[in-house]
Enzyme design. Structure first.
Site, short mmCIF file in Angstrom:
data_model
loop_
_atom_site.label_atom_id
_atom_site.label_comp_id
_atom_site.label_asym_id
_atom_site.label_seq_id
_atom_site.Cartn_x
_atom_site.Cartn_y
_atom_site.Cartn_z
N CYS A 62 -38.16 3.62 56.13
CA CYS A 62 -39.01 4.18 56.93
C CYS A 62 -39.96 5.12 55.89
O CYS A 62 -40.86 5.72 56.36
CB CYS A 62 -38.25 5.37 57.85
SG CYS A 62 -37.42 4.66 59.15
N HIS A 117 -43.08 11.30 58.94
CA HIS A 117 -42.54 10.45 59.58
C HIS A 117 -42.19 10.36 61.03
O HIS A 117 -41.76 11.62 61.48
CB HIS A 117 -41.15 9.86 58.84
CG HIS A 117 -40.32 8.75 59.53
ND1 HIS A 117 -40.91 7.83 59.80
CD2 HIS A 117 -39.04 8.57 59.68
CE1 HIS A 117 -40.15 6.89 60.38
NE2 HIS A 117 -38.94 7.29 60.29
N ASN A 173 -40.01 5.17 66.89
CA ASN A 173 -39.66 4.88 65.29
C ASN A 173 -40.10 3.69 64.88
O ASN A 173 -39.50 2.65 65.01
CB ASN A 173 -38.42 5.34 64.90
CG ASN A 173 -38.18 5.27 63.61
OD1 ASN A 173 -38.92 5.01 62.52
ND2 ASN A 173 -37.10 5.64 62.79
O1 UT7 Z 1 -36.18 6.63 60.55
C1 UT7 Z 1 -34.96 7.18 59.90
C2 UT7 Z 1 -34.67 8.21 60.33
N1 UT7 Z 1 -33.97 8.34 61.61
C3 UT7 Z 1 -33.73 9.49 62.30
O2 UT7 Z 1 -34.24 10.27 61.48
C4 UT7 Z 1 -32.97 9.51 63.48
C5 UT7 Z 1 -31.96 10.59 63.34
N2 UT7 Z 1 -31.15 10.92 64.48
C6 UT7 Z 1 -31.60 11.13 65.79
O3 UT7 Z 1 -32.71 11.15 65.80
C7 UT7 Z 1 -30.57 11.63 66.51
O4 UT7 Z 1 -29.41 12.06 66.08
C8 UT7 Z 1 -30.24 10.58 67.89
C9 UT7 Z 1 -31.35 10.60 68.66
C10 UT7 Z 1 -30.14 9.33 67.31
C11 UT7 Z 1 -29.19 11.03 68.69
O5 UT7 Z 1 -29.52 12.53 69.02
P1 UT7 Z 1 -27.95 13.67 68.89
O6 UT7 Z 1 -28.58 14.91 69.43
O7 UT7 Z 1 -27.74 13.76 67.41
O8 UT7 Z 1 -27.28 12.92 69.93
P2 UT7 Z 1 -25.50 12.65 69.51
O9 UT7 Z 1 -25.84 11.42 68.55
O10 UT7 Z 1 -24.91 13.94 68.77
O11 UT7 Z 1 -24.99 11.86 70.92
C12 UT7 Z 1 -24.70 12.88 71.99
C13 UT7 Z 1 -24.25 12.13 73.07
C14 UT7 Z 1 -23.19 11.26 72.85
O12 UT7 Z 1 -22.13 11.36 73.81
P3 UT7 Z 1 -20.69 12.23 73.80
O13 UT7 Z 1 -20.14 11.42 72.37
O14 UT7 Z 1 -21.27 13.47 73.23
O15 UT7 Z 1 -20.31 11.79 74.96
C15 UT7 Z 1 -23.69 9.82 72.78
O16 UT7 Z 1 -22.65 8.86 72.91
O17 UT7 Z 1 -25.27 11.31 73.77
C16 UT7 Z 1 -24.64 10.12 73.98
N3 UT7 Z 1 -25.78 9.04 73.64
C17 UT7 Z 1 -26.63 8.52 74.51
N4 UT7 Z 1 -26.64 8.91 75.86
C18 UT7 Z 1 -27.63 8.38 76.45
C19 UT7 Z 1 -26.15 8.41 72.49
N5 UT7 Z 1 -27.15 7.62 72.81
C20 UT7 Z 1 -27.41 7.60 74.13
C21 UT7 Z 1 -28.45 7.03 74.99
N6 UT7 Z 1 -28.72 7.44 76.20
N7 UT7 Z 1 -29.43 6.29 74.42
#
Ligand code: UT7
Length: 322
Positions: free
Chosen positions: A113, A249, A279
């Site tokens: 990225c 980004h 992204n």
């Molecule tokens: O390009 C390179 C750079 N990439 C990035 O910068 C991406 C960086 N990361 C992010 O953007 C975020 O961390 C995410 C968007 C990937 C995730 O957001 P988050 O607020 O960190 O959520 P999380 O990973 O802590 O997940 C929270 C909950 C989890 O459930 P539990 O374990 O709390 O029950 C996940 O299983 O959300 C759940 N979850 C979803 N729920 C519905 C994860 N993906 C999804 C989904 N739909 N698509």
């Protein structure tokens, strides 16, 4: 020693739109979750017959036209991509052939990225050392091809697209500075663990997918992309209020908002396009830059700071006088 100047920008998104509602039918997710956690509303996905070079060509032709040039004027092509059409030749060579250019160097750089920032840095150095006069610098990706469409943690976040700029030699700056960093200790946090050499049997069976520790990547992205803004300002003896636009980004609106908050930068100076295409990895910064140039937000003479962060980890920035 000449400077390099951005004299044209171009962008291209595939026609097929995939909305969050459509993703609700594929994986256990909701429009509300995707919107709240990432800001993404839709992404573009290539058709089976479309490849990274097709997107790169369309964005490149727009950038060449915007610069008032023809492909024959281009004497360097650098393509940033992690999703090349084939293992080799490089996508840059494929693009060169499409454009009907023969002879000058064409090669890919791979910094995921942050790839566009690495490509700009390399092209800027070619121009400053008078090894090139008119460089085509492209970020192009078909990330949809390396997504596990059963993994809701990743497949909702990415999309396909391409962006390009023409950099020309000029007595006036131009690109004022570029800054690149990498830290391979974090190689496992965001990766495709399958390749043509390692785990190649999985690749042969069609199993090369993005994996990501989202929370960790999020924290590092905010820290690295905030710190590099300060590094870039310091290198140019500039203050935040002298920047007209920050083009970060486009991975997640929450990351972009967190950077703005950390720096104390008004939202009005930040270009955000992630809601429309998700992204797009190496394409994200040139796509956002092109949109803001074409809609008139970014004007000639503006100070624009572009920055990216990706797998590796890799991160980079450039201060540009448009
Ligand atoms: O390009 C390179 C750079 N990439 C990035 O910068 C991406 C960086 N990361 C992010 O953007 C975020 O961390 C995410 C968007 C990937 C995730 O957001 P988050 O607020 O960190 O959520 P999380 O990973 O802590 O997940 C929270 C909950 C989890 O459930 P539990 O374990 O709390 O029950 C996940 O299983 O959300 C759940 N979850 C979803 N729920 C519905 C994860 N993906 C999804 C989904 N739909 N698509």
């Amino acid at each position: 020693m000449p400077f390099s100047r951005v004299t044209g920008t171009g962008g291209y998104l595939p026609e097929r739109v995939m909305t969050n509602a459509e993703l609700e039918k594929i994986v256990d997710t909701t429009d509300a979750w995707i919107t709240a956690r990432s800001g993404i509303k839709e992404r573009r996905i290539v058709e089976d017959h479309e490849f990274t070079c097709d997107l790169a060509e369309k964005a490149s032709r727009k950038a060449i036209q915007a610069a008032g040039k023809t492909p024959a004027d281009v004497d360097l092509i650098v393509v940033a991509t992690s999703t090349p059409d084939v293992v080799f030749p490089s996508t840059a060579c494929l693009l060169q052939e499409r454009l009907g250019v023969t002879g000058p160097p064409a090669f890919d750089v791979q910094a995921v990225c942050a790839g566009f920032l690495f490509a700009v840095d390399v092209a800027d150095k070619f121009i400053r050392t008078q090894s090139a006069n008119c460089a085509l610098v492209v970020g192009a990706e078909t990330f949809s091809r390396i997504l596990d469409w059963s993994d809701r943690r990743t497949c909702v976040l990415f999309g396909d697209g391409a962006g390009a700029v023409i950099l020309e030699a000029s007595a006036e700056p131009g690109i004022l500075s570029t800054h690149l960093h990498s830290d391979g200790r974090f190689k496992d946090l965001l990766c495709v663990p399958t390749g043509v050499s390692r785990n190649y049997r999985k690749l042969q069976n069609g199993g090369a997918y993005v994996t990501m520790e989202g929370g960790e990547v999020f924290r590092w992205a905010v820290t690295a992309m905030s710190d590099i803004v300060k590094e870039t300002l310091d290198a140019n003896r500039m203050t935040l209020d002298q920047i007209d636009w920050l083009v970060p980004h486009q991975a997640n609106s929450r990351i972009i908002n967190a950077i703005g908050k950390r720096l104390g930068l008004s939202d009005r100076k930040v270009v955000m396009t992630v809601e429309k295409h998700g992204n797009t990895s190496a394409a994200s910064v040139p796509l956002a830059l092109d949109e803001a140039v074409r809609d008139g937000r970014i004007q000639n003479g503006n100070f624009v700071l572009i920055e990216g962060f990706g797998g590796g980890f890799t991160w980079g920035s450039a201060m540009i006088r448009m």
